[in-house]
Design a protein around this motif. Structure first.
Motif, short mmCIF file in Angstrom:
data_model
loop_
_atom_site.label_atom_id
_atom_site.label_comp_id
_atom_site.label_asym_id
_atom_site.label_seq_id
_atom_site.Cartn_x
_atom_site.Cartn_y
_atom_site.Cartn_z
N MET A 34 -21.87 28.44 29.99
CA MET A 34 -21.43 28.22 31.31
C MET A 34 -21.86 26.83 31.74
O MET A 34 -20.86 26.18 32.32
CB MET A 34 -22.29 28.98 32.03
N TRP A 35 -22.90 26.01 31.14
CA TRP A 35 -23.27 24.69 31.76
C TRP A 35 -22.01 23.81 31.15
O TRP A 35 -21.71 22.94 31.77
CB TRP A 35 -24.56 24.12 30.95
N HIS A 36 -21.52 24.17 30.11
CA HIS A 36 -20.59 23.32 29.23
C HIS A 36 -19.32 23.14 30.33
O HIS A 36 -18.62 22.18 30.46
CB HIS A 36 -20.35 23.78 27.92
N ALA A 37 -18.70 24.41 30.57
CA ALA A 37 -17.67 24.51 31.50
C ALA A 37 -17.97 23.93 32.69
O ALA A 37 -16.94 23.09 33.45
CB ALA A 37 -17.40 26.02 31.72
N LEU A 38 -18.90 23.92 33.39
CA LEU A 38 -19.46 23.21 34.82
C LEU A 38 -19.14 21.65 34.42
O LEU A 38 -18.59 21.09 35.34
CB LEU A 38 -20.74 23.61 35.16
N LEU A 39 -19.86 21.37 33.57
CA LEU A 39 -19.92 19.91 33.19
C LEU A 39 -18.49 19.41 32.90
O LEU A 39 -18.18 18.15 33.09
CB LEU A 39 -20.63 19.37 31.86
N LEU A 40 -17.63 20.05 32.34
CA LEU A 40 -16.11 19.71 32.11
C LEU A 40 -15.58 19.54 33.52
O LEU A 40 -14.75 18.73 33.63
CB LEU A 40 -15.72 20.65 31.08
N ALA A 41 -15.77 20.57 34.07
CA ALA A 41 -15.09 20.45 35.64
C ALA A 41 -15.43 19.30 36.30
O ALA A 41 -14.56 18.77 37.17
CB ALA A 41 -15.19 21.87 36.28
N LEU A 42 -16.75 18.92 36.33
CA LEU A 42 -17.38 17.99 37.25
C LEU A 42 -16.81 16.59 36.59
O LEU A 42 -16.26 15.76 37.43
CB LEU A 42 -18.91 17.94 37.04
N SER A 43 -16.63 16.46 35.14
CA SER A 43 -16.07 15.47 34.54
C SER A 43 -14.83 15.25 34.98
O SER A 43 -13.92 14.07 35.37
CB SER A 43 -16.24 15.44 33.10
N LEU A 44 -13.79 16.23 35.12
CA LEU A 44 -12.57 16.14 35.26
C LEU A 44 -12.46 15.76 36.64
O LEU A 44 -11.32 15.12 37.10
CB LEU A 44 -12.05 17.64 34.91
N MET A 45 -13.16 16.30 37.71
CA MET A 45 -12.94 16.02 39.13
C MET A 45 -13.29 14.73 39.48
O MET A 45 -12.70 13.88 39.97
CB MET A 45 -14.06 16.85 39.80
N LEU A 46 -14.06 13.96 38.77
CA LEU A 46 -14.48 12.75 38.88
C LEU A 46 -13.46 11.84 38.29
O LEU A 46 -13.17 10.88 39.01
CB LEU A 46 -15.80 12.09 38.02
N VAL A 47 -12.69 12.14 37.23
CA VAL A 47 -11.72 11.22 36.74
C VAL A 47 -10.44 11.50 37.74
O VAL A 47 -9.83 10.58 38.20
CB VAL A 47 -11.02 11.80 35.16
N ILE A 48 -10.32 12.49 38.15
CA ILE A 48 -9.11 12.64 39.37
C ILE A 48 -9.26 11.82 40.53
O ILE A 48 -8.62 11.23 41.07
CB ILE A 48 -8.63 14.21 39.67
N GLU A 49 -10.48 12.00 40.92
CA GLU A 49 -11.01 11.31 42.39
C GLU A 49 -10.98 9.80 42.02
O GLU A 49 -10.73 9.17 42.88
CB GLU A 49 -12.34 11.67 42.58
N GLY A 50 -11.19 9.54 40.75
CA GLY A 50 -11.09 7.77 40.41
C GLY A 50 -9.76 7.26 40.32
O GLY A 50 -9.55 6.03 40.42
N LEU A 51 -8.69 8.11 40.15
CA LEU A 51 -7.35 7.82 39.99
C LEU A 51 -7.00 6.79 41.15
O LEU A 51 -6.32 5.67 41.02
CB LEU A 51 -6.40 8.82 39.75
N LEU A 52 -6.91 7.35 42.33
CA LEU A 52 -6.32 6.74 43.43
C LEU A 52 -7.19 5.32 43.81
O LEU A 52 -6.45 4.31 43.81
CB LEU A 52 -6.60 7.62 44.74
#
Length: 61
Positions: free
Chosen positions: A1-19
């Motif tokens: 579960m922690w692995h999926a949560l960290l993957l989701a958090l990482s993806l969110m940070l990448v997407i938020e950093g695009l703009l």
């Protein structure tokens, strides 16, 4: 579960950093517009964002 949560958090940070990376001036204007909104509008935007995320999670799973 922690692995999926960290993957989701990482993806969110990448997407938020695009703009800010692609269009820093547009991002600055967007932040200024958001900062000028009243609390009710910000809460409503946050609620819509959360409901959209829950709906997307439901559809994906």
């Amino acid at each position: 579960m922690w692995h999926a949560l960290l993957l989701a958090l990482s993806l969110m940070l990448v997407i938020e950093g695009l703009l800010p990376f692609i269009a820093p001036n547009g991002f600055r204007r967007l932040l200024l517009q958001v900062a000028s909104q009243d609390a009710r509008s910000l809460r409503f935007s946050g609620l819509l964002s959360m409901l959209s995320g829950v709906a997307l999670l439901y559809l994906v799973n």
